[in-house]
Structures are given as C-alpha cells and as structure tokens.
Design a protein around this motif. Structure first.
Motif, PDB file in Angstrom:
ATOM      1  N   THR A 100     -21.346   6.852  34.427  1.00  0.00           N
ATOM      2  CA  THR A 100     -22.329   6.105  33.642  1.00  0.00           C
ATOM      3  C   THR A 100     -22.995   5.009  34.476  1.00  0.00           C
ATOM      4  O   THR A 100     -24.122   4.610  34.189  1.00  0.00           O
ATOM      5  CB  THR A 100     -21.686   5.498  32.382  1.00  0.00           C
ATOM      6  N   LYS A 106     -27.884   1.561  29.907  1.00  0.00           N
ATOM      7  CA  LYS A 106     -27.696   1.938  28.507  1.00  0.00           C
ATOM      8  C   LYS A 106     -26.507   2.882  28.352  1.00  0.00           C
ATOM      9  O   LYS A 106     -25.657   2.682  27.466  1.00  0.00           O
ATOM     10  CB  LYS A 106     -28.956   2.609  27.946  1.00  0.00           C
ATOM     11  N   GLU A 107     -26.414   3.892  29.203  1.00  0.00           N
ATOM     12  CA  GLU A 107     -25.313   4.849  29.106  1.00  0.00           C
ATOM     13  C   GLU A 107     -23.984   4.161  29.388  1.00  0.00           C
ATOM     14  O   GLU A 107     -22.977   4.425  28.715  1.00  0.00           O
ATOM     15  CB  GLU A 107     -25.536   6.014  30.070  1.00  0.00           C
ATOM     16  N   LEU A 110     -22.992   2.089  26.312  1.00  0.00           N
ATOM     17  CA  LEU A 110     -22.580   2.918  25.182  1.00  0.00           C
ATOM     18  C   LEU A 110     -21.176   3.489  25.366  1.00  0.00           C
ATOM     19  O   LEU A 110     -20.530   3.878  24.383  1.00  0.00           O
ATOM     20  CB  LEU A 110     -23.586   4.054  24.967  1.00  0.00           C
ATOM     21  N   GLN A 111     -20.713   3.541  26.613  1.00  0.00           N
ATOM     22  CA  GLN A 111     -19.399   4.121  26.890  1.00  0.00           C
ATOM     23  C   GLN A 111     -18.312   3.075  27.156  1.00  0.00           C
ATOM     24  O   GLN A 111     -17.163   3.431  27.423  1.00  0.00           O
ATOM     25  CB  GLN A 111     -19.497   5.069  28.089  1.00  0.00           C
ATOM     26  N   THR A 114     -15.225   3.411  25.020  1.00  0.00           N
ATOM     27  CA  THR A 114     -14.500   4.650  25.362  1.00  0.00           C
ATOM     28  C   THR A 114     -13.719   4.472  26.652  1.00  0.00           C
ATOM     29  O   THR A 114     -12.548   4.885  26.749  1.00  0.00           O
ATOM     30  CB  THR A 114     -15.482   5.824  25.500  1.00  0.00           C
ATOM     31  N   PHE A 157     -28.548  -2.458  22.801  1.00  0.00           N
ATOM     32  CA  PHE A 157     -28.127  -1.055  22.802  1.00  0.00           C
ATOM     33  C   PHE A 157     -27.035  -0.783  21.772  1.00  0.00           C
ATOM     34  O   PHE A 157     -27.034   0.247  21.115  1.00  0.00           O
ATOM     35  CB  PHE A 157     -27.618  -0.645  24.188  1.00  0.00           C
ATOM     36  N   THR A 158     -26.086  -1.714  21.664  1.00  0.00           N
ATOM     37  CA  THR A 158     -24.959  -1.494  20.759  1.00  0.00           C
ATOM     38  C   THR A 158     -24.258  -2.814  20.490  1.00  0.00           C
ATOM     39  O   THR A 158     -24.293  -3.734  21.311  1.00  0.00           O
ATOM     40  CB  THR A 158     -23.951  -0.501  21.361  1.00  0.00           C
ATOM     41  N   ASP A 160     -21.018  -2.611  19.747  1.00  0.00           N
ATOM     42  CA  ASP A 160     -19.633  -2.217  20.020  1.00  0.00           C
ATOM     43  C   ASP A 160     -19.262  -2.590  21.450  1.00  0.00           C
ATOM     44  O   ASP A 160     -19.100  -1.731  22.318  1.00  0.00           O
ATOM     45  CB  ASP A 160     -19.466  -0.711  19.788  1.00  0.00           C
TER      46      ASP A 160
END
Length: 236
Positions: A100, A106-107, A110-111, A114, A157-158, A160
C-alpha cells in the motif's frame, strides 16, 4: 528432502546470502504441485530482506515494487494455508504495508487498521518473536509521529484510524529488546528516536551509540541504523 532444503535456506539466510536462499526456495517451490507453508513463510522472510537492500537505491524502484508484490502474494498464500500461524499474520501485515506504500496514501490509510490487526494477531500467537514486536512498535511510532495536518488529510479518506502514541511504540520496542537483547540495530535506533520524541534524550544516547558504533553492519537495515543514529547523536 524438504527439511534439508529448509535447513540450507535457513543457513544461507543466516549468512546474509539472501539471493541464494531465495533461489533455493523458489526452485523448491517449482518442484511441488501443492503450496507448502514452510517454503512460503521462508520466501516471505527472504523477499523482505532482499527488498530492504533494494530500497536503499532509488534507481531500483521498479525492481523493488515487483519484489514487494511477489512477497505479498507469498504472504497471502501463507495466510490462507495457515490462518492461525504467527508468521502468516506477521508477513501479511508487513507486505500489505509495503504494497500500500507503493499504491499511494489513500490505499495505505484504508488498510491501517487491517495492518494493525494482523500485527497484533502475530504477537498474540507468538509473543516470543522480537521482530514482530519491533514491527508493531514501528507501526505505532509512525502513526504517533504524524503532524496534525497529515491526520486531518487522512480523515478525509476514513475515520478508522488506530490511536497511537510514542508510549505505545516504546513499550513494543522495549519488549523486543527484552526478548532478545541487541537483536537488531534498527531497534536501538527506534528506541533512541522514541526517547527523543518523549523528551528523554539521556535515555536515548546509549541506545543510539549502540546503533552508531556497529563494528560490522551487514545489511541495509544495519547501515540505515548506523547512519541515522550518527546523525541524531550530533544533534543531542
């Protein structure tokens, strides 16, 4: 036959002969019709070490990216085969973070959760692995070091985003050191950097000196630790 191949690959890896270890494992993998977990996690380990060597040279960015994607495929396959193995989660998290990082902010953002979930699972399944604690510490250190404007941009973006502090990072770096003292010069560097971030320069100095005064740095990580530690010591 397989045990001897793994032992030879482990020996080559221990001697910092990463390319030779990699080629042996790839050849072994090609001879099999079914995926083999023991070969896969070893491939993850050696591919990561090879990627660290490539990362030191900006002109090798394309080769580095290809190697990262290759490693991610091995890690994904290992996790599917052994979802309750600590190494599966550790290497999946490592290569997801590296992948990522190539794919953009952004990617990566988002991860983040995770990546953290897999790193935590790795330490839960095997609490005796110092490198897993080091990687977890570095994850927290990077998050804790984000400037306010970077955090604001990330929140576009998020929402989280894992909470992180330098105290968290310090705890994990210290855990790694307790498990295996002097196991990794980069851990000394990161301990030193974290103490500096916590305004404890006196505690940082001896750790940075350990990283700076390596007598025979063998890898790109060793050389990075030495270079960065020397630079930080000049500022203390």
């Amino acid at each position: 036959m397989e045990d001897s191949t793994w032992k030879e690959a482990d020996q080559l890896f221990a001697e910092y002969k990463f390319r030779e270890s990699y080629e042996l494992l790839v050849a072994s993998r090609k001879q099999k019709t079914d995926p083999d977990y023991e070969t896969l996690w070893r491939l993850c380990r050696v591919v990561y070490s090879m990627s660290r060597e490539l990362a030191a040279d900006e002109q090798l960015a394309k080769q580095l990216a290809a190697l990262i994607y290759e490693g991610f495929e091995y890690a994904k396959e290992a996790l599917a085969l052994q979802p309750e193995a600590a190494k599966s989660h550790k290497y999946y998290a490592i290569f997801l973070a590296e992948k990522t990082g190539i794919e953009g902010l952004k990617e990566r953002v988002l991860q983040l959760s995770t990546i953290l979930r897999h790193l935590r699972r790795a330490t839960e399944l095997d609490s005796s692995d110092p490198f897993a604690w080091f990687v977890l510490g570095r994850f927290y250190h990077k998050l804790a070091g984000l400037a306010w404007f970077q955090k604001k941009m990330i929140h576009t973006f998020t929402s989280d985003i894992p909470e992180a502090s330098y105290e968290d990072a310090l705890r994990y770096f210290e855990r790694a050191e307790q498990l295996q003292p002097n196991f990794f010069p980069l851990n000394h560097l990161m301990l030193g950097e974290t103490y500096i971030a916590l305004k404890q320069a006196k505690k940082a100095r001896p750790l940075l000196e350990l990283a700076a005064n390596q007598t025979a740095p063998r890898t790109a990580d060793d050389r990075e630790a030495q270079r960065e530690a020397k630079a930080l010591l000049k500022k203390l």
